[in-house]
Motif scaffolding. Structure first.
Motif, PDB file in Angstrom:
ATOM      1  N   THR A  38       0.804  -1.211   0.000  1.00 14.86           N
ATOM      2  CA  THR A  38       0.000   0.000   0.000  1.00 14.86           C
ATOM      3  C   THR A  38       0.838   1.263   0.000  1.00 14.86           C
ATOM      4  OG1 THR A  38      -0.111  -0.028   2.406  1.00 14.86           O
ATOM      5  CG2 THR A  38      -1.888  -1.111   1.208  1.00 14.86           C
ATOM      6  N   ALA A  39       1.961   1.245   0.664  1.00 15.19           N
ATOM      7  CA  ALA A  39       2.663   2.496   0.924  1.00 15.19           C
ATOM      8  C   ALA A  39       3.862   2.734   0.046  1.00 15.19           C
ATOM      9  CB  ALA A  39       3.122   2.542   2.387  1.00 15.19           C
ATOM     10  N   THR A  40       4.369   1.703  -0.637  1.00 13.87           N
ATOM     11  CA  THR A  40       5.612   1.917  -1.352  1.00 13.87           C
ATOM     12  C   THR A  40       5.385   2.447  -2.748  1.00 13.87           C
ATOM     13  OG1 THR A  40       5.639  -0.431  -1.907  1.00 13.87           O
ATOM     14  CG2 THR A  40       6.914   0.270   0.004  1.00 13.87           C
ATOM     15  N   GLY A  41       4.850   1.598  -3.674  1.00 15.75           N
ATOM     16  CA  GLY A  41       4.729   2.057  -5.049  1.00 15.75           C
ATOM     17  C   GLY A  41       6.070   2.555  -5.522  1.00 15.75           C
ATOM     18  N   SER A  42       6.099   3.799  -5.990  1.00 15.68           N
ATOM     19  CA  SER A  42       7.355   4.332  -6.497  1.00 15.68           C
ATOM     20  C   SER A  42       8.307   4.738  -5.397  1.00 15.68           C
ATOM     21  CB  SER A  42       7.070   5.551  -7.375  1.00 15.68           C
ATOM     22  OG  SER A  42       6.497   6.573  -6.619  1.00 15.68           O
ATOM     23  N   VAL A  43       7.897   4.635  -4.131  1.00 17.33           N
ATOM     24  CA  VAL A  43       8.824   4.995  -3.067  1.00 17.33           C
ATOM     25  C   VAL A  43       9.604   3.793  -2.573  1.00 17.33           C
ATOM     26  CG1 VAL A  43       7.423   6.910  -2.281  1.00 17.33           C
ATOM     27  CG2 VAL A  43       7.090   4.688  -1.247  1.00 17.33           C
ATOM     28  N   THR A  44       9.462   2.637  -3.238  1.00 22.38           N
ATOM     29  CA  THR A  44      10.188   1.450  -2.810  1.00 22.38           C
ATOM     30  C   THR A  44      11.678   1.715  -2.737  1.00 22.38           C
ATOM     31  OG1 THR A  44       8.519   0.048  -3.831  1.00 22.38           O
ATOM     32  CG2 THR A  44      10.637  -0.963  -3.340  1.00 22.38           C
ATOM     33  N   ALA A  45      12.186   2.490  -3.669  1.00 22.21           N
ATOM     34  CA  ALA A  45      13.624   2.753  -3.704  1.00 22.21           C
ATOM     35  C   ALA A  45      14.100   3.563  -2.515  1.00 22.21           C
ATOM     36  CB  ALA A  45      13.981   3.506  -4.993  1.00 22.21           C
ATOM     37  N   LEU A  46      13.166   4.076  -1.704  1.00 22.27           N
ATOM     38  CA  LEU A  46      13.558   4.914  -0.591  1.00 22.27           C
ATOM     39  C   LEU A  46      13.850   4.117   0.673  1.00 22.27           C
ATOM     40  CD1 LEU A  46      10.958   7.747  -1.067  1.00 22.27           C
ATOM     41  CD2 LEU A  46      13.244   7.555  -2.019  1.00 22.27           C
ATOM     42  N   ALA A  47      13.652   2.787   0.625  1.00 19.73           N
ATOM     43  CA  ALA A  47      13.882   1.976   1.822  1.00 19.73           C
ATOM     44  C   ALA A  47      15.296   2.173   2.326  1.00 19.73           C
ATOM     45  CB  ALA A  47      13.646   0.501   1.507  1.00 19.73           C
ATOM     46  N   GLY A  48      15.397   2.235   3.656  1.00 24.89           N
ATOM     47  CA  GLY A  48      16.717   2.356   4.270  1.00 24.89           C
ATOM     48  C   GLY A  48      17.311   3.726   4.150  1.00 24.89           C
ATOM     49  N   SER A 372      -3.985  -1.013  -5.470  1.00 30.08           N
ATOM     50  CA  SER A 372      -2.611  -0.692  -5.833  1.00 30.08           C
ATOM     51  C   SER A 372      -2.215  -1.382  -7.137  1.00 30.08           C
ATOM     52  CB  SER A 372      -1.668  -1.111  -4.703  1.00 30.08           C
ATOM     53  OG  SER A 372      -0.330  -0.846  -5.040  1.00 30.08           O
ATOM     54  N   ASP A 373      -2.603  -2.642  -7.276  1.00 28.34           N
ATOM     55  CA  ASP A 373      -2.278  -3.377  -8.508  1.00 28.34           C
ATOM     56  C   ASP A 373      -2.938  -2.722  -9.717  1.00 28.34           C
ATOM     57  OD1 ASP A 373      -0.790  -5.183  -7.100  1.00 28.34           O
ATOM     58  OD2 ASP A 373      -2.315  -6.758  -7.078  1.00 28.34           O
ATOM     59  N   GLU A 374      -4.184  -2.320  -9.577  1.00 24.37           N
ATOM     60  CA  GLU A 374      -4.898  -1.677 -10.684  1.00 24.37           C
ATOM     61  C   GLU A 374      -4.255  -0.345 -11.047  1.00 24.37           C
ATOM     62  OE1 GLU A 374      -7.334  -2.639 -12.627  1.00 24.37           O
ATOM     63  OE2 GLU A 374      -7.619  -4.594 -11.686  1.00 24.37           O
TER      64      GLU A 374
END
Length: 382
Positions: A38-48, A372-374
């Motif tokens: 739900t929360a990542t989407g394009s912000v996945t790269a921001l982990a850590g 989110s998938d849609e």
């Protein structure tokens, strides 16, 4: 809106406090998987990406805030005032989608923060994982000055509402239409323009904006009826979206490159920055969507009293009044006096606050993976 270090925004109908969904997954690992969906989407790269802003002693209060210029402005307006008033040090840490994971994976009794910011999504999932202490209201007397709507529409048992922002419509001054409502994103003048930019990291805000504009139900309540989700998705699909943005800079760059003429973005990231861009303005719809930050005491801290004292400080009307001079954000104390003309756009009472459709995560949690998938498929197929 809140954001990771490369984002300029976060980024929260009323959220009900109804019984938990029967599909709620109980274990932390599964909930982290739902949170990721739900929360990542394009912000996945921001982990850590947590970054220590100021080194403090072991007696400093560790506070987690959104990255980007939210943290910059927090440091400029809030930190010096707190440290001067309490003769104490704040150790401020920036983060985004790593915040809850950092708390979940920390050793028992040794959390990474004493206090953390949360918007609606994080506040919901953090409560499900039992990450926050209950707020002892006797230590937070400024709660008595909350605008009633913010005190009532979502539980304040584990976090106090302090600040947030509505979504606004950014557009070119020379556009053949001045969009005044989210329904105007479907107008012929917008369809014939270079196109629209929307946030992808926080897919629920474009969807809530579309629902508010549909006006089939009261203030975006289409998002709280699973039978109407396809209609909301179809409305977004019909928008001429030409920029799927993962940061405020993406939006500004898309305007500079003539990729878009209109955008859905966040008031807090727009109102004080819009003058830096020639030919752009923004219009706050009378009915809109947005986010609200609840500040929470992290379980395991040995500074629970000081953490509640700090949250009470954030809720003080004079603090919020001064804060608004640095950040054009929505504030929750009924006695806050907004800087400049912010009060023309931002709510100062319950009636005005009720014009913002804050996402209802008690309901959305059950449907967020599918939505989110849609939304992702829509972006990939555009």
């Amino acid at each position: 809106m809140p954001a990771g270090p490369d984002r300029d925004a976060e980024t929260s109908g009323c959220e009900s406090e109804s019984a938990p969904s029967t599909n709620r997954v109980r274990d932390s690992v599964s909930r982290r998987r739902v949170l990721s969906a739900t929360a990542t989407g394009s912000v996945t790269a921001l982990a850590g990406c947590t970054e220590l802003l100021s080194s403090g002693s072991g007696d400093s209060l560790r506070v987690s805030v959104w990255s980007g210029n939210y943290a910059d402005r927090f440091e400029e307006s809030v930190v010096p005032r707190y440290e001067a008033e309490f003769d104490a040090e704040l150790e401020v840490q920036r983060g985004w989608n790593d915040i809850l994971t950092d708390i979940q994976t920390a050793p028992d009794g040794d959390p990474p923060y004493d206090v953390t910011i949360t918007e609606g999504n994080f506040y919901y999932y953090g409560r499900q994982d039992d990450l926050f202490h209950e707020i002892r209201t006797e230590n937070v007397p400024n709660a008595d000055e909350l605008i009633d709507h913010y005190a009532e529409f979502r539980s304040t048992e584990y976090g106090m509402p302090v600040d947030g922002a509505p979504c606004t419509i950014v557009h070119r001054e020379e556009l053949d239409i001045e969009p005044e409502s989210w329904s105007d994103l479907s107008a012929p003048a917008v369809e014939e323009s270079n196109g629209i930019g929307v946030d992808t990291g926080f897919w629920w805000y474009p969807m809530y904006a579309a629902a508010v504009g549909m006006d089939d139900r009261e203030l975006g309540a289409e998002m709280h009826d699973a039978d109407l989700h396809d209609d909301v998705l179809e409305t977004v699909r019909d928008w001429p979206i030409t920029s799927w943005a993962s940061s405020g800079e993406d939006i500004w760059q898309a305007f500079r490159n003539d990729v878009i003429d209109v955008a859905q973005w966040y008031y807090e990231q727009t109102a004080y920055d819009i003058d830096d861009y020639d030919g752009l303005t923004h219009t706050m719809p009378a009915e809109t969507t947005g986010y609200l930050n609840h500040w929470c005491v992290v379980k395991g801290t040995d500074k629970r009293d000081r953490a509640e004292e700090f949250i009470n400080f954030l809720m003080d009307a004079s603090v919020q009044t001064a804060w608004s001079e640095e950040m054009p954000t929505l504030f929750c104390n009924e006695n806050t006096e907004y800087a400049g003309d912010l009060a023309d756009d931002l709510p100062s009472n319950s009636e005005e606050a009720a014009s913002i459709a804050f996402p209802d995560w008690e309901f959305l949690a059950e449907h967020s993976a599918d939505l989110s998938d849609e939304f992702t498929a829509m972006q990939q197929n555009s």
